[in-house]
Design an enzyme around this catalytic site. Structure first.
Site, mmCIF file in Angstrom:
data_model
loop_
_atom_site.group_PDB
_atom_site.id
_atom_site.type_symbol
_atom_site.label_atom_id
_atom_site.label_comp_id
_atom_site.label_asym_id
_atom_site.label_seq_id
_atom_site.Cartn_x
_atom_site.Cartn_y
_atom_site.Cartn_z
ATOM 1 N N LYS A 250 0.846 -1.205 0.000
ATOM 2 C CA LYS A 250 0.000 0.000 0.000
ATOM 3 C C LYS A 250 0.876 1.248 0.000
ATOM 4 C CE LYS A 250 -3.466 2.447 2.890
ATOM 5 N NZ LYS A 250 -4.372 2.352 4.054
ATOM 6 N N ASP A 255 -3.164 9.960 3.915
ATOM 7 C CA ASP A 255 -4.549 9.504 4.042
ATOM 8 C C ASP A 255 -5.337 10.489 4.900
ATOM 9 O OD1 ASP A 255 -6.900 8.124 4.128
ATOM 10 O OD2 ASP A 255 -6.157 6.444 5.345
ATOM 11 N N LYS A 262 -10.904 12.173 8.194
ATOM 12 C CA LYS A 262 -10.447 11.770 9.527
ATOM 13 C C LYS A 262 -10.479 12.957 10.487
ATOM 14 C CE LYS A 262 -7.157 8.165 8.074
ATOM 15 N NZ LYS A 262 -7.768 7.019 8.774
ATOM 16 N N ASP A 273 1.182 6.064 5.695
ATOM 17 C CA ASP A 273 0.242 5.137 5.076
ATOM 18 C C ASP A 273 0.809 4.500 3.797
ATOM 19 O OD1 ASP A 273 -2.147 3.878 5.548
ATOM 20 O OD2 ASP A 273 -3.368 5.336 4.460
ATOM 21 N N ASP A 332 -12.565 6.445 3.504
ATOM 22 C CA ASP A 332 -11.355 6.247 4.316
ATOM 23 C C ASP A 332 -10.873 4.793 4.257
ATOM 24 O OD1 ASP A 332 -9.293 6.884 5.974
ATOM 25 O OD2 ASP A 332 -10.499 7.042 7.806
ATOM 26 N N GLU A 334 -9.639 3.246 1.857
ATOM 27 C CA GLU A 334 -9.088 3.392 0.503
ATOM 28 C C GLU A 334 -8.003 2.372 0.196
ATOM 29 O OE1 GLU A 334 -7.971 4.918 3.053
ATOM 30 O OE2 GLU A 334 -5.807 4.716 2.807
ATOM 31 N N ARG A 336 -7.719 -0.855 0.711
ATOM 32 C CA ARG A 336 -8.183 -2.101 0.090
ATOM 33 C C ARG A 336 -8.588 -1.876 -1.360
ATOM 34 N NH1 ARG A 336 -12.698 -2.578 4.683
ATOM 35 N NH2 ARG A 336 -11.018 -1.466 5.743
HETATM 36 N N1 BES Z 1 -4.706 4.108 6.836
HETATM 37 C C1 BES Z 1 -5.854 3.762 7.580
HETATM 38 C C2 BES Z 1 -5.592 2.713 8.654
HETATM 39 C C3 BES Z 1 -4.698 3.124 9.783
HETATM 40 C C4 BES Z 1 -5.242 3.483 10.990
HETATM 41 C C5 BES Z 1 -3.334 3.089 9.664
HETATM 42 C C6 BES Z 1 -4.427 3.826 12.046
HETATM 43 C C7 BES Z 1 -2.531 3.429 10.721
HETATM 44 C C8 BES Z 1 -3.080 3.783 11.902
HETATM 45 C C9 BES Z 1 -6.935 3.192 6.666
HETATM 46 O O1 BES Z 1 -6.948 3.676 5.367
HETATM 47 C C10 BES Z 1 -8.244 3.542 7.302
HETATM 48 O O2 BES Z 1 -8.520 4.693 7.395
HETATM 49 N N2 BES Z 1 -8.985 2.522 7.720
HETATM 50 C C11 BES Z 1 -10.226 2.732 8.365
HETATM 51 C C12 BES Z 1 -11.211 1.729 7.834
HETATM 52 C C13 BES Z 1 -12.620 1.986 8.246
HETATM 53 C C14 BES Z 1 -13.153 3.219 7.541
HETATM 54 C C15 BES Z 1 -13.453 0.786 7.894
HETATM 55 C C16 BES Z 1 -10.036 2.519 9.873
HETATM 56 O O3 BES Z 1 -9.280 1.625 10.251
HETATM 57 O O4 BES Z 1 -10.573 3.300 10.639
HETATM 58 ZN ZN ZN Z 2 -5.092 4.402 4.673
HETATM 59 ZN ZN ZN Z 3 -8.090 5.482 5.223
#
Ligand code: BES
Ligand code: ZN
Ligand code: ZN
Length: 482
Positions: A250, A255, A262, A273, A332, A334, A336
């Site tokens: 990734k 992000d 966020k 990220d 968010d 993104e 996947r």
């Molecule tokens: N990049 C984030 C995941 C992340 C969270 C990385 C904390 C490092 C530290 C990812 O893109 C994300 O935002 N995931 C969301 C998914 C949710 C919207 C289903 C999450 O984990 O909150």
């Molecule tokens: Zn992310």
């Molecule tokens: Zn995200």
């Protein structure tokens, strides 16, 4: 930092400091250390560091007794940390030329490699944007091996290659998003490939459009920065067997969450990220030098996830390269989406086995904290290969479930799949989403959201990017057997 090996007796080593690892319950008699043990001042506990000035009968200006903890638990991974802690301590004391004693019982290539890795990793500071002139890097590091044998040279070489590649990964990850856009990662990959003799190809937006990568492009459309799909190829002179390993990482350079934006608190961290992508590029840098017997390709989809006026909206339906449609419930989620298309591309390019690494979910941090990578797999043999490599490298991982009924959490009324699975098992539903694109190809997914970044420095490692799981990928490829 210059790295060499020495075979002189320890007493004759001239250096600003000679590091001597010591263990709990094993009294060190040399260098005037016996009295320190007897008085209880020195015990050998992990990362206990004791500097002895003008040690008797020794050419080095100082001896640093470096605690390694319990001898039953001491292994190469621990030596890596001890060497790192020693180097970080000594450079803060302005020592420039350091030697480290590797006891005869640890003089195998694995231990020597780990000692060198620890030193090179410990020497790294994420201070490239500080303008002061207070840099304290070591100039030289010598391994004084207590046993004869060619393994020592081999260990030093491997350790240097691995740790330099890991620091390369770390410096990419530590770069802020204004200094590392998707195009910048592509440039860094191109430059690295030219230096180490890899093939590099970067697909641009038009090429991705022609390939039908609607999931990746949907994420990219909210940013003024163009996306890049970075491909690096290593090919052995004579391949053994039929495996072709694909490493997918990734590469979200920042992000924001997109329209599902966020919270501000801590958002600055989202520059990491792209840690999965940087680890795969770093792994290729090391593999180009270590030359495994199987072909290895890396695929790094890189985008910036922004809420620009062209950004995708919740509810949008995109068509992935595989043909599956996805309802974007949360912009968010993104990672996947971009990985789905990169995985499909890797499969169509002929990869027979896949590993992806991604800072994918906050949920994996809830599940496993910051100590272990969450590992998901669609095949036991592939899972075991990666776990074995990770254990050997001290990059701790933990197998997570992918039972078929978890898929019940991933239902969309309007498309084949939603991009999020609701409240429960967030790391598992994210992995399930990816599994839908890995299909029959043996595949492992590593969720590194909790483990790619150090919030506070360790005695052996600076704050910031860690560079994991780069070393596991290198060992997986170099030790591949059909
Ligand atoms: N990049 C984030 C995941 C992340 C969270 C990385 C904390 C490092 C530290 C990812 O893109 C994300 O935002 N995931 C969301 C998914 C949710 C919207 C289903 C999450 O984990 O909150
Ligand atoms: Zn992310
Ligand atoms: Zn995200």
């Amino acid at each position: 930092m210059k790295i060499t090996t020495e075979r002189q007796p320890l007493e004759q080593i001239e250096a600003d400091a000679l590091v001597v690892p010591i263990l709990e319950g094993r009294k060190e008699e040399r260098f005037g250390a016996a009295a320190l043990f007897d008085s209880g001042e020195v015990k050998g506990k992990a990362f206990e560091l004791t500097l002895i000035h003008h040690p008797p009968g020794v050419a080095a200006a100082r001896v640093l007794l470096a605690g390694g903890g319990k001898s039953a638990e001491f292994d190469a991974a621990q030596l890596r940390k001890v060497a790192g802690a020693a180097v970080r301590h000594l450079k803060s004391k302005s020592c420039k030329n350091v030697a480290l004693a590797v006891e005869a019982e640890w003089a195998g290539a694995n231990y020597v490699s780990a000692a060198v890795e620890g030193a090179v990793l410990g020497n790294y500071e994420p201070d490239q944007y500080k303008t002061g002139n207070d840099k304290t890097e070591l100039e030289s590091f010598r391994v004084v091996a207590g046993r004869e044998g060619a393994n020592v040279e081999e260990g030093v070489r491997r350790g240097r290659i691995l740790a330099e590649a890991q620091n390369f990964t770390r410096s990419l990850v530590n770069k802020p998003a204004n200094r590392l856009t998707p195009s910048d990662i592509a440039d860094a990959a191109r430059q690295m490939a030219a230096e180490f003799g890899l093939e590099c190809e970067v697909l641009d937006r038009d090429q991705m459009k022609a390939l039908g990568m609607g999931a990746l492009l949907g994420v990219a459309q909210g940013s003024a920065e163009p996306p890049a799909l970075i491909v690096l190829r290593y090919r052995p002179e004579k391949a053994e067997g039929t495996a072709h390993l694909g490493l997918v990482g990734k590469g979200v350079t920042f992000d924001t969450g997109g329209i599902s934006i966020k919270a501000a608190d801590g958002m600055e961290k989202m520059k990491y990220d792209m840690a999965g992508g940087a680890a795969m590029i770093g792994a290729m840098r090391a593999l180009a030098q270590l030359k495994p017997a199987i072909p290895v390709s890396a695929y790094v989809p890189s985008v910036e996830n922004m809420p620009g006026s062209r950004a995708q909206r919740p509810g949008d339906i995109v068509t992935a390269m595989s043909g599956k449609t996805v309802e974007v419930i949360n912009t968010d989620a993104e990672g996947r989406l971009i990985l789905a298309d990169a995985i499909t591309y890797a499969r169509r390019q002929g990869c027979t086995h896949l590993v992806d690494a991604a800072t994918l979910t906050g949920a994996i941090v809830v599940a496993l904290g910051h100590m272990r990578v969450g590992l998901f797999a669609n095949q036991d043999a592939m899972r075991d290969r990666v776990l074995a490599a990770a254990n050997a490298e001290g990059e701790r991982m933990w197998p997570m479930p992918l039972d078929s009924d978890y898929k019940d959490y991933l239902k969309s009324a309007f498309a084949d799949l939603p991009n999020v699975g609701g409240r429960w098992g967030g790391a598992i539903t994210a992995a399930w989403f990816l599994k839908e694109f890995a299909e029959e190809t043996p595949w492992v997914h590593l969720d590194i959201a909790g483990t790619a970044w150090l919030d506070d420095a360790k005695p052996f490692l600076a704050k910031g990017a860690i560079g994991l799981p780069m070393r596991t990928m290198v060992r997986l490829a170099t030790e591949w057997k059909e």
